[in-house]
Scaffold this motif. Structure first.
Motif, PDB file in Angstrom:
ATOM      1  N   GLN B  98       1.139  -6.030  -7.877  1.00  0.00           N
ATOM      2  CA  GLN B  98       0.429  -4.908  -7.292  1.00  0.00           C
ATOM      3  C   GLN B  98       1.317  -3.934  -6.531  1.00  0.00           C
ATOM      4  OE1 GLN B  98      -3.600  -5.571  -8.422  1.00  0.00           O
ATOM      5  NE2 GLN B  98      -2.506  -3.877  -7.558  1.00  0.00           N
ATOM      6  N   ILE B  99       2.273  -4.476  -5.794  1.00  0.00           N
ATOM      7  CA  ILE B  99       2.955  -3.584  -4.867  1.00  0.00           C
ATOM      8  C   ILE B  99       4.288  -4.187  -4.444  1.00  0.00           C
ATOM      9  CG2 ILE B  99       1.735  -4.644  -2.906  1.00  0.00           C
ATOM     10  CD1 ILE B  99       1.753  -1.997  -1.474  1.00  0.00           C
ATOM     11  N   ASP B 108       9.384 -10.001  -2.171  1.00  0.00           N
ATOM     12  CA  ASP B 108       9.781  -8.785  -2.863  1.00  0.00           C
ATOM     13  C   ASP B 108       8.560  -8.014  -3.357  1.00  0.00           C
ATOM     14  OD1 ASP B 108      12.450 -10.701  -4.213  1.00  0.00           O
ATOM     15  OD2 ASP B 108      12.613  -9.140  -2.685  1.00  0.00           O
ATOM     16  N   TYR B 109       7.578  -8.730  -3.888  1.00  0.00           N
ATOM     17  CA  TYR B 109       6.374  -8.115  -4.440  1.00  0.00           C
ATOM     18  C   TYR B 109       5.152  -8.898  -3.959  1.00  0.00           C
ATOM     19  CZ  TYR B 109       8.900  -5.069  -7.639  1.00  0.00           C
ATOM     20  OH  TYR B 109       9.710  -4.090  -8.166  1.00  0.00           O
ATOM     21  N   LEU B 110       4.006  -8.255  -4.156  1.00  0.00           N
ATOM     22  CA  LEU B 110       2.735  -8.923  -3.920  1.00  0.00           C
ATOM     23  C   LEU B 110       1.941  -8.866  -5.214  1.00  0.00           C
ATOM     24  CD1 LEU B 110       2.085  -7.384  -0.425  1.00  0.00           C
ATOM     25  CD2 LEU B 110       2.739  -9.724  -0.896  1.00  0.00           C
ATOM     26  N   MET B 111       1.263  -9.959  -5.543  1.00  0.00           N
ATOM     27  CA  MET B 111       0.551 -10.008  -6.820  1.00  0.00           C
ATOM     28  C   MET B 111      -0.813 -10.659  -6.616  1.00  0.00           C
ATOM     29  SD  MET B 111       2.839 -13.003  -8.560  1.00  0.00           S
ATOM     30  CE  MET B 111       2.854 -14.674  -7.871  1.00  0.00           C
ATOM     31  N   VAL B 112      -1.674 -10.425  -7.580  1.00  0.00           N
ATOM     32  CA  VAL B 112      -3.054 -10.897  -7.494  1.00  0.00           C
ATOM     33  C   VAL B 112      -3.368 -11.698  -8.748  1.00  0.00           C
ATOM     34  CG1 VAL B 112      -5.459 -10.149  -7.371  1.00  0.00           C
ATOM     35  CG2 VAL B 112      -3.716  -8.894  -6.122  1.00  0.00           C
ATOM     36  N   PRO B 113      -4.013 -12.844  -8.633  1.00  0.00           N
ATOM     37  CA  PRO B 113      -4.415 -13.578  -9.842  1.00  0.00           C
ATOM     38  C   PRO B 113      -5.426 -12.758 -10.636  1.00  0.00           C
ATOM     39  CG  PRO B 113      -4.631 -14.947  -7.871  1.00  0.00           C
ATOM     40  CD  PRO B 113      -4.392 -13.560  -7.412  1.00  0.00           C
ATOM     41  N   ALA B 114      -5.370 -12.881 -11.950  1.00  0.00           N
ATOM     42  CA  ALA B 114      -6.281 -12.135 -12.818  1.00  0.00           C
ATOM     43  C   ALA B 114      -7.721 -12.431 -12.425  1.00  0.00           C
ATOM     44  CB  ALA B 114      -6.044 -12.515 -14.274  1.00  0.00           C
ATOM     45  N   GLY B 115      -8.486 -11.356 -12.319  1.00  0.00           N
ATOM     46  CA  GLY B 115      -9.903 -11.519 -12.023  1.00  0.00           C
ATOM     47  C   GLY B 115     -10.209 -11.655 -10.544  1.00  0.00           C
ATOM     48  N   ALA B 116      -9.199 -11.794  -9.716  1.00  0.00           N
ATOM     49  CA  ALA B 116      -9.431 -11.977  -8.281  1.00  0.00           C
ATOM     50  C   ALA B 116      -9.478 -10.621  -7.580  1.00  0.00           C
ATOM     51  CB  ALA B 116      -8.322 -12.843  -7.687  1.00  0.00           C
ATOM     52  N   LEU B 122      -0.896 -12.703  -3.361  1.00  0.00           N
ATOM     53  CA  LEU B 122       0.123 -13.702  -3.056  1.00  0.00           C
ATOM     54  C   LEU B 122       1.478 -13.007  -3.001  1.00  0.00           C
ATOM     55  CD1 LEU B 122      -1.982 -15.047  -5.283  1.00  0.00           C
ATOM     56  CD2 LEU B 122      -0.429 -16.970  -5.112  1.00  0.00           C
ATOM     57  N   LYS B 123       2.425 -13.658  -2.340  1.00  0.00           N
ATOM     58  CA  LYS B 123       3.786 -13.116  -2.266  1.00  0.00           C
ATOM     59  C   LYS B 123       4.588 -13.570  -3.486  1.00  0.00           C
ATOM     60  CE  LYS B 123       4.574 -14.864   1.877  1.00  0.00           C
ATOM     61  NZ  LYS B 123       5.237 -15.094   3.192  1.00  0.00           N
TER      62      LYS B 123
END
Lengths: 388, 171
Positions: B98-99, B108-116, B122-123
């Motif tokens: 995501q960012i 380094d990044y932040l991410m989201v589980p699919a559908g959440a 999460l980092k």
């Protein structure tokens, strides 16, 4: 609504990416303009995130404040942070603390800029954190060397910038042409604050080199050293200067449990440079000379009290008193002059090698000599490997 | 583990085109340096109570001379190129990047589980090794690092270009 997918956010990421490339290329003023543009976009999105989404709101608030900080716009940092903190319940606690930290850093930079203007020099700050550093206090044995190291490394930087032949002994001829002056400490943290000036009419004698030039160059070298010893050597092709900068910046970095991090900052380098224990370990390792191909040599490490220093002549040496013995080690001429004097009669740790001369005579060499702290050496568990 | 193809557009719309293109370009320089040409077989490794290993096929576009000259600094190239593989690998595992994280977040990044929901991010902490070295040791260090900063769950990913291997740890 998906705030993280907002097109303004993507544009902000694009601008941040470009700004980072410009910083790497040394185009700091241009980079700050792009950071400001990114900050503006990020702030707009952050303001729209409702309190019902505290994590995203917190994330974007910290991101926006960070970007304004990197843009060097301290008043904007204050405006954004105070707005979000006015509704702190809508933030996750760690992010609220992070915002306060960013604001404190911004105020600090703003004060440094004010000193810089009034003293016609360049302000810089060395902040100590972690370990035995407390609120507004730090162990004196960690603080005192830092002042001297900064003074020495800035003079060496000036010499290097002026392409002076490497000084192997004695006082820098630029001492007095450039001067590091200490400023009042800031309450609440532990930071040494200085302004680096060229007192009097010294510009002719420094070839037009300004305090700003010296400090910017120093930060460039420190940033490189914080990333890797190889990057520092890429910037400094002259072997003697590369060695001395490696040694001086290693000594600025924290070594053990007394201090965990040293953060250097200046208005000419708003992002600052962080020197951690890992920096010290990497730089120390790089100073240990590998044996020459075909030459028998064994690594040598010992701890003891530094009793003798002989820097004159063609065969400089030091003498280390251990519990069992008194060991004389040769040192490379001119390499240790900046750092070894302060270690006399103190407990030191020596890393070097034992070699054999052409006639079969055994010789002990000290490649690196550093203070041995009572609490023990910093370890960060990093293996010796080629990694990024 | 699905195959990783760095020639196809990334799924994460949040990342800037410039960022993605740059990371993939430097990854291609590192991969060409280690393997000569695509594709190659890699290993996905995930730390857990019982570690998991899966093979995957890795494809990338060849690097040009200009790219090699532009990314001659091996340390930078390895570090930046690792992002390309790590992001592609995490997207293949169902995450949306995501960012870019900022300022001492421990990632380094932040991410989201699919559908959440995007609130459930999460980092992601990434590191790269060109050749040799101790990827497991590096993974331990990065996993420790990702625990710092924002108190969120996270993943540490170490990319080893020579093997090639994508190793994931986390909590």
């Amino acid at each position: 609504m998906a705030y993280l997918d907002d097109q303004r956010r993507q544009r902000a990421d694009d601008l941040t990416f470009s700004a980072e490339r410009l910083e790497r290329a040394g185009e700091y003023a241009q980079a700050r303009l792009l950071y400001a543009e990114a900050a503006d976009l990020e702030t707009a999105v952050a303001y729209e995130v409702p309190a019902a989404s505290p994590r995203v709101r917190s994330l974007l608030a910290v991101s926006a404040a960070s970007l304004w900080y990197r843009a060097g716009q301290w008043d904007q940092v204050e405006r954004v942070v105070t707005r979000f903190l006015s509704d702190a319940d809508a933030l996750v606690p760690e992010s609220a603390q992070e915002l306060r930290s960013i604001l404190s850093d911004a105020w600090s930079q703003k004060e440094l800029e004010a000193y810089q203007t009034s003293q016609s020099g360049v302000a810089l700050e060395a902040r100590l954190e972690g370990g035995a550093v407390g609120f507004g206090s730090a162990p004196s044995q960690a603080v005192a060397p830092l002042r001297d190291e900064l003074d020495r490394v800035l003079l060496r930087t000036a010499e290097w910038r002026m392409k002076e032949p490497f000084r192997k002994k004695g006082r820098s001829r630029l001492a007095g042409k450039f001067e590091l002056r200490e400023l009042p400490a800031k309450a609440g943290s532990f930071a040494l604050r200085f302004v680096f000036v060229a007192p009097g009419e010294q510009m002719l004698e420094t070839g037009g080199l300004t305090p700003g030039d010296v400090v910017t160059t120093f930060f460039t070298l420190a940033q490189a050293a914080s990333e890797s010893p190889e990057r520092l050597r890429d910037l400094v092709p002259e072997a003697d200067y590369a060695d001395v900068f490696t040694r001086l910046i290693k000594d600025l970095a924290p070594r053990g449990d007394l201090v965990k991090d040293v953060s250097l900052s200046s208005p000419v380098w708003p992002r600052g440079v962080q020197l951690a224990a890992r920096t010290h370990t990497r730089l120390a390792r790089s100073l240990r000379k590998p044996p020459e191909p075909g030459a028998p040599a064994t690594p040598l490490e010992l701890t003891g009290t530094l009793r003798n220093i002989k820097l004159q002549g063609d065969d400089p040496q030091i003498g280390i008193e251990t519990e069992e013995d008194f060991i004389v080690l040769r040192i490379k001429k001119g390499v240790h002059d900046d750092t070894i004097g302060a270690l006399l009669n103190r407990q030191v740790r020596v890393a070097g090698r034992r070699t054999f001369s052409g006639s079969g005579e055994r010789q002990n060499w000290a490649d690196d000599v550093e203070l041995a702290e009572a609490e023990g050496e910093a370890t960060d568990g990093e293996p010796e490997s080629e990694y990024a | 583990m699905p195959d990783l193809d760095l020639t196809t557009p990334p799924e994460s719309r949040a990342l800037s085109h410039g960022t993605v293109a740059f990371q993939r370009e430097v990854a291609s320089v590192a991969l060409d340096d280690c393997h000569g040409q695509a594709p190659v077989d890699g290993v996905w490794y995930e730390v857990g109570a019982e570690p998991v290993e899966h093979p995957f096929r890795l494809n990338w576009a060849p690097a040009t001379e200009q790219m090699r000259a532009s990314h001659a600094n091996e340390t930078d190239c390895t570090e930046d190129g690792a992002y390309a593989l790590a992001i592609a690998a995490m997207e293949a595992q169902g995450f949306r990047i995501q960012i870019r994280a900022k300022h001492r977040s421990g990632a380094d990044y932040l991410m989201v589980p699919a559908g959440a929901s995007e609130e459930d991010f999460l980092k992601l902490e990434v590191s790269g090794i060109r050749r040799g070295g101790d990827w497991m040791g590096r993974l331990r260090i990065k996993t420790t690092q990702v625990r710092k900063g924002l108190e969120l769950p996270g993943r540490a990913v170490v990319v080893h270009f020579e093997q090639p291997r994508v190793a994931v740890g986390g909590f």
